[in-house]
Write a protein that holds these residues in place. Structure first.
Motif, PDB file in Angstrom:
ATOM      1  N   GLU A 188      37.861   1.202 -39.234  1.00 46.07           N
ATOM      2  CA  GLU A 188      38.236   2.547 -38.797  1.00 46.07           C
ATOM      3  C   GLU A 188      37.721   3.625 -39.749  1.00 46.07           C
ATOM      4  OE1 GLU A 188      39.141   5.203 -36.238  1.00 46.07           O
ATOM      5  OE2 GLU A 188      39.524   3.099 -35.806  1.00 46.07           O
ATOM      6  N   PRO A 189      37.886   3.463 -41.077  1.00 43.57           N
ATOM      7  CA  PRO A 189      37.303   4.456 -41.989  1.00 43.57           C
ATOM      8  C   PRO A 189      35.788   4.570 -41.855  1.00 43.57           C
ATOM      9  CG  PRO A 189      38.958   3.169 -43.127  1.00 43.57           C
ATOM     10  CD  PRO A 189      38.750   2.507 -41.800  1.00 43.57           C
ATOM     11  N   LEU A 190      35.113   3.435 -41.607  1.00 42.46           N
ATOM     12  CA  LEU A 190      33.660   3.470 -41.427  1.00 42.46           C
ATOM     13  C   LEU A 190      33.290   4.291 -40.204  1.00 42.46           C
ATOM     14  CD1 LEU A 190      30.725   2.522 -41.859  1.00 42.46           C
ATOM     15  CD2 LEU A 190      31.313   0.448 -40.575  1.00 42.46           C
ATOM     16  N   LEU A 300      21.970  -0.308 -43.568  1.00 43.33           N
ATOM     17  CA  LEU A 300      23.279   0.174 -43.999  1.00 43.33           C
ATOM     18  C   LEU A 300      24.010  -0.941 -44.733  1.00 43.33           C
ATOM     19  CD1 LEU A 300      24.555   2.097 -40.827  1.00 43.33           C
ATOM     20  CD2 LEU A 300      23.368   3.036 -42.818  1.00 43.33           C
ATOM     21  N   LEU A 301      24.328  -0.702 -45.982  1.00 42.84           N
ATOM     22  CA  LEU A 301      25.154  -1.626 -46.753  1.00 42.84           C
ATOM     23  C   LEU A 301      26.560  -1.051 -46.832  1.00 42.84           C
ATOM     24  CD1 LEU A 301      22.839  -2.444 -49.814  1.00 42.84           C
ATOM     25  CD2 LEU A 301      22.906  -3.564 -47.576  1.00 42.84           C
ATOM     26  N   LEU A 302      27.536  -1.821 -46.401  1.00 37.79           N
ATOM     27  CA  LEU A 302      28.927  -1.417 -46.538  1.00 37.79           C
ATOM     28  C   LEU A 302      29.499  -2.208 -47.709  1.00 37.79           C
ATOM     29  CD1 LEU A 302      31.286   0.232 -45.406  1.00 37.79           C
ATOM     30  CD2 LEU A 302      31.867  -1.724 -43.964  1.00 37.79           C
ATOM     31  N   GLU A 303      29.712  -1.507 -48.825  1.00 35.48           N
ATOM     32  CA  GLU A 303      30.106  -2.178 -50.057  1.00 35.48           C
ATOM     33  C   GLU A 303      31.030  -1.278 -50.871  1.00 35.48           C
ATOM     34  OE1 GLU A 303      29.330  -5.179 -51.210  1.00 35.48           O
ATOM     35  OE2 GLU A 303      27.622  -5.822 -49.984  1.00 35.48           O
ATOM     36  N   LEU A 304      31.775  -1.893 -51.760  1.00 35.16           N
ATOM     37  CA  LEU A 304      32.444  -1.143 -52.806  1.00 35.16           C
ATOM     38  C   LEU A 304      31.381  -0.624 -53.768  1.00 35.16           C
ATOM     39  CD1 LEU A 304      35.340  -3.636 -53.583  1.00 35.16           C
ATOM     40  CD2 LEU A 304      35.620  -1.388 -52.564  1.00 35.16           C
ATOM     41  N   VAL A 305      31.522   0.595 -54.226  1.00 35.74           N
ATOM     42  CA  VAL A 305      30.615   1.155 -55.217  1.00 35.74           C
ATOM     43  C   VAL A 305      31.442   1.493 -56.452  1.00 35.74           C
ATOM     44  CG1 VAL A 305      29.021   3.022 -55.791  1.00 35.74           C
ATOM     45  CG2 VAL A 305      29.039   2.065 -53.470  1.00 35.74           C
ATOM     46  N   ARG A 332      28.661  -3.322 -57.911  1.00 38.40           N
ATOM     47  CA  ARG A 332      27.589  -2.534 -58.503  1.00 38.40           C
ATOM     48  C   ARG A 332      27.884  -1.043 -58.447  1.00 38.40           C
ATOM     49  NH1 ARG A 332      25.425  -6.973 -55.811  1.00 38.40           N
ATOM     50  NH2 ARG A 332      23.785  -8.119 -56.920  1.00 38.40           N
ATOM     51  N   THR A 333      27.326  -0.314 -59.381  1.00 34.62           N
ATOM     52  CA  THR A 333      27.377   1.138 -59.346  1.00 34.62           C
ATOM     53  C   THR A 333      26.323   1.650 -58.370  1.00 34.62           C
ATOM     54  OG1 THR A 333      25.760   1.407 -61.117  1.00 34.62           O
ATOM     55  CG2 THR A 333      28.084   1.184 -61.770  1.00 34.62           C
ATOM     56  N   GLU A 334      26.383   2.925 -58.045  1.00 31.22           N
ATOM     57  CA  GLU A 334      25.373   3.490 -57.159  1.00 31.22           C
ATOM     58  C   GLU A 334      23.980   3.359 -57.778  1.00 31.22           C
ATOM     59  OE1 GLU A 334      24.588   7.510 -54.491  1.00 31.22           O
ATOM     60  OE2 GLU A 334      25.741   7.672 -56.344  1.00 31.22           O
ATOM     61  N   ARG A 350      21.203   8.065 -49.021  1.00 29.40           N
ATOM     62  CA  ARG A 350      22.482   8.709 -49.338  1.00 29.40           C
ATOM     63  C   ARG A 350      23.578   7.660 -49.406  1.00 29.40           C
ATOM     64  NH1 ARG A 350      25.208  11.206 -43.902  1.00 29.40           N
ATOM     65  NH2 ARG A 350      24.283   9.774 -42.365  1.00 29.40           N
ATOM     66  N   THR A 351      24.668   8.028 -50.053  1.00 31.26           N
ATOM     67  CA  THR A 351      25.867   7.199 -50.120  1.00 31.26           C
ATOM     68  C   THR A 351      27.002   7.975 -49.476  1.00 31.26           C
ATOM     69  OG1 THR A 351      25.133   6.108 -52.159  1.00 31.26           O
ATOM     70  CG2 THR A 351      27.475   5.997 -51.624  1.00 31.26           C
ATOM     71  N   VAL A 352      27.591   7.401 -48.440  1.00 28.24           N
ATOM     72  CA  VAL A 352      28.651   8.071 -47.686  1.00 28.24           C
ATOM     73  C   VAL A 352      29.988   7.437 -48.032  1.00 28.24           C
ATOM     74  CG1 VAL A 352      29.516   8.671 -45.377  1.00 28.24           C
ATOM     75  CG2 VAL A 352      27.040   8.534 -45.802  1.00 28.24           C
ATOM     76  N   GLU A 353      30.902   8.215 -48.574  1.00 29.48           N
ATOM     77  CA  GLU A 353      32.234   7.710 -48.862  1.00 29.48           C
ATOM     78  C   GLU A 353      33.039   7.591 -47.578  1.00 29.48           C
ATOM     79  OE1 GLU A 353      34.385   9.853 -51.778  1.00 29.48           O
ATOM     80  OE2 GLU A 353      32.920   9.545 -53.369  1.00 29.48           O
ATOM     81  N   THR A 354      33.974   6.654 -47.558  1.00 33.73           N
ATOM     82  CA  THR A 354      34.895   6.524 -46.435  1.00 33.73           C
ATOM     83  C   THR A 354      36.323   6.628 -46.973  1.00 33.73           C
ATOM     84  OG1 THR A 354      35.307   4.131 -46.498  1.00 33.73           O
ATOM     85  CG2 THR A 354      33.260   4.872 -45.454  1.00 33.73           C
ATOM     86  N   ALA A 355      37.277   6.670 -46.053  1.00 35.46           N
ATOM     87  CA  ALA A 355      38.681   6.733 -46.463  1.00 35.46           C
ATOM     88  C   ALA A 355      39.148   5.419 -47.080  1.00 35.46           C
ATOM     89  CB  ALA A 355      39.554   7.088 -45.274  1.00 35.46           C
ATOM     90  N   ALA A 356      38.420   4.348 -46.850  1.00 35.69           N
ATOM     91  CA  ALA A 356      38.687   3.064 -47.492  1.00 35.69           C
ATOM     92  C   ALA A 356      37.949   3.027 -48.836  1.00 35.69           C
ATOM     93  CB  ALA A 356      38.209   1.927 -46.595  1.00 35.69           C
ATOM     94  N   PRO A 357      38.158   1.994 -49.630  1.00 34.45           N
ATOM     95  CA  PRO A 357      37.399   1.893 -50.881  1.00 34.45           C
ATOM     96  C   PRO A 357      35.896   1.723 -50.672  1.00 34.45           C
ATOM     97  CG  PRO A 357      39.356   0.515 -50.969  1.00 34.45           C
ATOM     98  CD  PRO A 357      39.225   0.987 -49.552  1.00 34.45           C
ATOM     99  N   ASP A 358      35.482   1.292 -49.466  1.00 32.14           N
ATOM    100  CA  ASP A 358      34.068   1.035 -49.210  1.00 32.14           C
ATOM    101  C   ASP A 358      33.266   2.324 -49.073  1.00 32.14           C
ATOM    102  OD1 ASP A 358      34.151  -1.937 -48.812  1.00 32.14           O
ATOM    103  OD2 ASP A 358      35.552  -1.318 -47.254  1.00 32.14           O
ATOM    104  N   CYS A 359      31.980   2.204 -49.363  1.00 32.93           N
ATOM    105  CA  CYS A 359      31.016   3.265 -49.108  1.00 32.93           C
ATOM    106  C   CYS A 359      29.912   2.728 -48.198  1.00 32.93           C
ATOM    107  CB  CYS A 359      30.378   3.762 -50.411  1.00 32.93           C
ATOM    108  SG  CYS A 359      31.518   4.627 -51.522  1.00 32.93           S
ATOM    109  N   VAL A 360      29.228   3.628 -47.522  1.00 38.34           N
ATOM    110  CA  VAL A 360      28.058   3.264 -46.720  1.00 38.34           C
ATOM    111  C   VAL A 360      26.825   3.698 -47.503  1.00 38.34           C
ATOM    112  CG1 VAL A 360      26.867   3.498 -44.533  1.00 38.34           C
ATOM    113  CG2 VAL A 360      29.365   3.684 -44.618  1.00 38.34           C
TER     114      VAL A 360
END
Length: 366
Positions: A188-190, A300-305, A332-334, A350-360
């Motif tokens: 949902e956050p994604l 698109l990588l959906l990962e914790l950053v 990994r860091t960005e 680009r790195t897109v933050e989501t409402a979850a801990p994950d980023c795109v």
């Protein structure tokens, strides 16, 4: 499949502000109490985690979903000792996982509701996996993993985690269900943070049972998709997709992402894949994906950053999980993602933050 209505998520700036306030209050508390008390509070947090796992394993939330239960009736329904139940619930009630009414009966809270097996977003199997003897035994050897920098699976089980889980299906199925729970948390956050409307064909590499792609296709009726994973993972998945009304729009292909992935997608999704592997193996996976992509395709990588700040962050916990249970996997860091992608033939856009801990992490072929 009919698209479900998006849930209302708080604006991302509001969520980040709440996180900063929460972290600041936690830091203030630790500074105000004596150091040994603060350390003791952190240490016994592991007891709370195991208590939640026990509640998940016993199925307490499922029973309370039928309505409040007295301790005697709840213990009887679960077939467990009433005294032991009372002691477990006393701790969990004090942290709001469950509630106790004035008449002494127990009832669900919004937190405990997530332990229901049929909750819309359930963490029951994730809690069971984290509290399982297999997982606890591995984390008991965290010291060894830190000392050597290597996972403990080979020494304890004679196999890596994924090899062990493939053969010991009780552990493997519990892990698979736990990861489905994590996937549900991220979906949902994604979808709230990223627009998939410009893509015609989406390929979910390492897509498991297709939960992410199913939800995306439900929101974007013009899109088509391919779920790609190992043969034993996607076995019978076609029937599930047909039952979901996606038989004409989503297909299933099997294989190893170290060797070959489906060609010609507009976007390639890799959710929680790269962090399982060392840089060498992650680069091999990404190069395989790169070889299948068109020049106009998107990755698109959906990962914790991992953040640069020193405040608490889920990625710092999961990074140790990777150390204990994977052969070289790590968060990994960005900057580290940018370098990994560059070595694999991609440019991080680009790195897109989501409402979850994950980023795109959105990347394109170089």
């Amino acid at each position: 499949m009919t698209s479900t209505a998006p849930k209302k998520l708080p604006p991302l700036p509001v969520l980040r502000a709440i996180e900063r306030v929460r972290d600041a209050l936690g830091t203030l508390h630790r500074k105000l109490v004596p150091g040994h008390i603060a350390l003791l509070e952190l240490q016994i947090a592991g007891f709370l985690s195991q208590a939640i796992s026990a509640a998940a394993e016993l199925g307490i939330a499922d029973e309370l979903a039928e309505g409040p239960r007295t301790p005697a009736k709840l213990a009887g329904a679960l077939g467990i000792d009433e005294g032991g139940l009372r002691r477990l619930m006393r701790l969990l009630v004090s942290y709001g996982v469950f509630a106790q009414r004035r008449d002494g009966s127990y009832e669900l809270t919004r937190i405990g509701d997530a332990l229901r097996s049929d909750a819309e977003v359930t963490l029951r199997d994730l809690s069971r996996f984290f509290g399982s003897p297999y997982h606890r035994n591995h984390w008991t050897h965290l010291t060894d993993a830190v000392r050597t920098g290597e996972a403990v699976g080979q020494a304890l089980d004679g196999a890596s985690f994924f090899e062990y889980a493939a053969v010991n299906r009780e552990v493997g199925e519990l892990f698979d269900n736990a990861m489905t729970s994590v996937s549900t948390l991220a979906i949902e956050p994604l979808l709230a943070a990223y627009d998939f409307g410009r893509f015609g064909t989406l390929i979910d590499v390492g897509g498991g049972r297709g939960s992410l792609l199913t939800e995306i296709l439900g929101r974007y009726p013009a899109a088509q998709g391919i779920v790609f994973d190992l043969p034993n993972v996607v076995d019978d998945l076609t029937a599930d997709l047909e039952a979901a009304g996606l038989g004409q729009r989503c297909t299933v292909e099997s294989g190893s992402f170290f060797e070959e992935v489906p060609q010609g997608g507009d976007v390639y999704l890799l959710k929680h894949i790269v962090h399982d592997w060392s840089d060498t193996h992650a680069e091999q996976i990404l190069r395989t994906v790169r070889a299948a992509m068109r020049p106009t395709s998107t990755l698109l990588l959906l990962e914790l950053v991992l953040p640069d700040h020193q405040r608490p962050h889920p990625g710092k916990f999961i990074d140790l999980e990777m150390l204990v249970n994977t052969e070289g996997g790590h968060e990994r860091t960005e900057a580290e993602f940018r370098a990994l992608l560059a070595r694999s033939g991609f440019t991080l856009v680009r790195t897109v933050e989501t409402a979850a801990p994950d980023c795109v992490l959105e990347a394109v072929p170089r």
